[in-house]
Design a protein around this motif. Structure first.
Motif, PDB file in Angstrom:
ATOM      1  N   SER A 269       4.620  10.206  -7.483  1.00  0.00           N
ATOM      2  CA  SER A 269       5.379  10.415  -8.711  1.00  0.00           C
ATOM      3  C   SER A 269       4.434  10.644  -9.900  1.00  0.00           C
ATOM      4  O   SER A 269       4.630  11.574 -10.684  1.00  0.00           O
ATOM      5  CB  SER A 269       6.281   9.211  -8.978  1.00  0.00           C
ATOM      6  N   THR A 270       3.415   9.825 -10.012  1.00  0.00           N
ATOM      7  CA  THR A 270       2.463   9.944 -11.119  1.00  0.00           C
ATOM      8  C   THR A 270       1.826  11.330 -11.160  1.00  0.00           C
ATOM      9  O   THR A 270       1.619  11.896 -12.238  1.00  0.00           O
ATOM     10  CB  THR A 270       1.363   8.859 -10.993  1.00  0.00           C
ATOM     11  N   PHE A 271       1.532  11.887  -9.988  1.00  0.00           N
ATOM     12  CA  PHE A 271       0.880  13.193  -9.923  1.00  0.00           C
ATOM     13  C   PHE A 271       1.874  14.352  -9.854  1.00  0.00           C
ATOM     14  O   PHE A 271       1.500  15.483  -9.576  1.00  0.00           O
ATOM     15  CB  PHE A 271      -0.112  13.236  -8.760  1.00  0.00           C
ATOM     16  N   GLY A 272       3.162  14.054 -10.096  1.00  0.00           N
ATOM     17  CA  GLY A 272       4.180  15.100 -10.208  1.00  0.00           C
ATOM     18  C   GLY A 272       4.622  15.725  -8.899  1.00  0.00           C
ATOM     19  O   GLY A 272       5.258  16.784  -8.901  1.00  0.00           O
ATOM     20  N   LYS A 273       4.360  15.071  -7.787  1.00  0.00           N
ATOM     21  CA  LYS A 273       4.760  15.626  -6.479  1.00  0.00           C
ATOM     22  C   LYS A 273       6.222  15.301  -6.153  1.00  0.00           C
ATOM     23  O   LYS A 273       6.857  16.020  -5.387  1.00  0.00           O
ATOM     24  CB  LYS A 273       3.840  15.118  -5.387  1.00  0.00           C
ATOM     25  N   ILE A 274       6.723  14.211  -6.713  1.00  0.00           N
ATOM     26  CA  ILE A 274       8.139  13.836  -6.592  1.00  0.00           C
ATOM     27  C   ILE A 274       8.588  13.289  -7.938  1.00  0.00           C
ATOM     28  O   ILE A 274       7.758  12.954  -8.786  1.00  0.00           O
ATOM     29  CB  ILE A 274       8.393  12.764  -5.493  1.00  0.00           C
TER      30      ILE A 274
ATOM     31  N   ARG B 203       0.832  -1.213   0.000  1.00  0.00           N
ATOM     32  CA  ARG B 203       0.000   0.000   0.000  1.00  0.00           C
ATOM     33  C   ARG B 203       0.864   1.260   0.000  1.00  0.00           C
ATOM     34  O   ARG B 203       0.579   2.224  -0.717  1.00  0.00           O
ATOM     35  CB  ARG B 203      -0.915   0.028   1.232  1.00  0.00           C
ATOM     36  N   HIS B 204       1.923   1.244   0.792  1.00  0.00           N
ATOM     37  CA  HIS B 204       2.770   2.438   0.844  1.00  0.00           C
ATOM     38  C   HIS B 204       3.650   2.564  -0.393  1.00  0.00           C
ATOM     39  O   HIS B 204       3.945   3.693  -0.818  1.00  0.00           O
ATOM     40  CB  HIS B 204       3.571   2.472   2.136  1.00  0.00           C
ATOM     41  N   ARG B 205       4.038   1.469  -1.007  1.00  0.00           N
ATOM     42  CA  ARG B 205       4.756   1.548  -2.286  1.00  0.00           C
ATOM     43  C   ARG B 205       3.859   2.223  -3.327  1.00  0.00           C
ATOM     44  O   ARG B 205       4.266   3.124  -4.042  1.00  0.00           O
ATOM     45  CB  ARG B 205       5.165   0.150  -2.765  1.00  0.00           C
ATOM     46  N   ARG B 206       2.587   1.800  -3.371  1.00  0.00           N
ATOM     47  CA  ARG B 206       1.616   2.398  -4.297  1.00  0.00           C
ATOM     48  C   ARG B 206       1.442   3.884  -4.011  1.00  0.00           C
ATOM     49  O   ARG B 206       1.357   4.701  -4.926  1.00  0.00           O
ATOM     50  CB  ARG B 206       0.278   1.666  -4.175  1.00  0.00           C
ATOM     51  N   GLN B 207       1.378   4.237  -2.741  1.00  0.00           N
ATOM     52  CA  GLN B 207       1.222   5.643  -2.359  1.00  0.00           C
ATOM     53  C   GLN B 207       2.376   6.480  -2.908  1.00  0.00           C
ATOM     54  O   GLN B 207       2.156   7.566  -3.464  1.00  0.00           O
ATOM     55  CB  GLN B 207       1.171   5.728  -0.835  1.00  0.00           C
TER      56      GLN B 207
ATOM     57  N   ILE C 260      10.889  10.326  -9.910  1.00  0.00           N
ATOM     58  CA  ILE C 260      11.571   9.038  -9.811  1.00  0.00           C
ATOM     59  C   ILE C 260      12.692   9.064 -10.854  1.00  0.00           C
ATOM     60  O   ILE C 260      12.432   9.232 -12.050  1.00  0.00           O
ATOM     61  CB  ILE C 260      10.617   7.849 -10.091  1.00  0.00           C
ATOM     62  N   ILE C 261      13.915   8.941 -10.396  1.00  0.00           N
ATOM     63  CA  ILE C 261      15.079   8.925 -11.283  1.00  0.00           C
ATOM     64  C   ILE C 261      15.096   7.571 -11.993  1.00  0.00           C
ATOM     65  O   ILE C 261      14.795   6.537 -11.395  1.00  0.00           O
ATOM     66  CB  ILE C 261      16.375   9.112 -10.467  1.00  0.00           C
ATOM     67  N   ASN C 262      15.460   7.530 -13.242  1.00  0.00           N
ATOM     68  CA  ASN C 262      15.557   6.289 -14.035  1.00  0.00           C
ATOM     69  C   ASN C 262      14.197   5.624 -14.254  1.00  0.00           C
ATOM     70  O   ASN C 262      14.123   4.408 -14.303  1.00  0.00           O
ATOM     71  CB  ASN C 262      16.492   5.264 -13.364  1.00  0.00           C
ATOM     72  N   SER C 263      13.140   6.379 -14.367  1.00  0.00           N
ATOM     73  CA  SER C 263      11.868   5.710 -14.674  1.00  0.00           C
ATOM     74  C   SER C 263      11.269   6.246 -15.943  1.00  0.00           C
ATOM     75  O   SER C 263      11.656   7.216 -16.505  1.00  0.00           O
ATOM     76  CB  SER C 263      10.878   5.869 -13.520  1.00  0.00           C
TER      77      SER C 263
END
Length: 164
Positions: A154-159, A145-149, A161-164
């Motif tokens: 990342s999906t919503f542009g809040k952080i 659940r926390h991995r998904r969070q 992800i390098i190399n994705s």
């Protein structure tokens, strides 16, 4: 090299716990220190879910807590660290320590029968009662659940992800 699998139902659950943790490690390993401390959910009432750093600290602290519930049932001495905020640099090592602590807790229980598993009655501080299998399932899904969070951040542009 072939993957080594533990025997038994509890062994399978520990294998899956480690697998979920590996997925989380791979994700978090691609987040910068600056993004890890960024407040990405200022609206949440849960202090453990405001940043990637608070989330991964919560996952590790909770993992020790789940192992301690099991240790309490079996009267195994506890030696887990105090709850604390964990730096991103220490995350992988601390997650490994939590998994090793859990594995040590379950060491002679890999091949427990259904009866032995269901005999365990753990009453959590947050309400539900778990048997041994349910506690381990809860621990696994907690990481997922926390991995998904974090992925959603990342999906919503809040952080980023390098190399994705």
């Amino acid at each position: 090299m072939k993957k080594k699998y533990r025997k038994g139902a509890i062994g399978a659950l520990m294998d899956e716990y480690e697998r979920a943790a590996k997925e989380l490690k791979n994700l978090v390993g691609n987040i910068s220190e600056s993004d890890s401390v960024k407040i990405v959910d200022a609206e949440t009432k849960d202090e453990d879910c405001r940043s990637v750093r608070t989330i991964v600290s919560h996952v590790i602290n909770s993992g020790f807590g789940y192992a301690n519930y099991i240790r309490d049932w079996y009267a195994i001495p506890k030696s887990s660290p105090e709850r604390r905020l964990i730096s991103l640099n220490d995350f992988s090592m601390e997650l490994d320590k939590m998994l090793a602590y859990t594995s040590e807790t379950l060491q002679d229980k890999w091949e427990y029968s259904d009866e032995e598993i269901m005999k365990v009655k753990i009453i959590s501080r947050y309400g539900p009662q778990y048997d041994l299998e349910q506690m381990m399932e809860h621990a696994i899904v907690h990481i997922l659940r926390h991995r998904r969070q974090i992925e959603k951040f990342s999906t919503f542009g809040k952080i980023s992800i390098i190399n994705s």
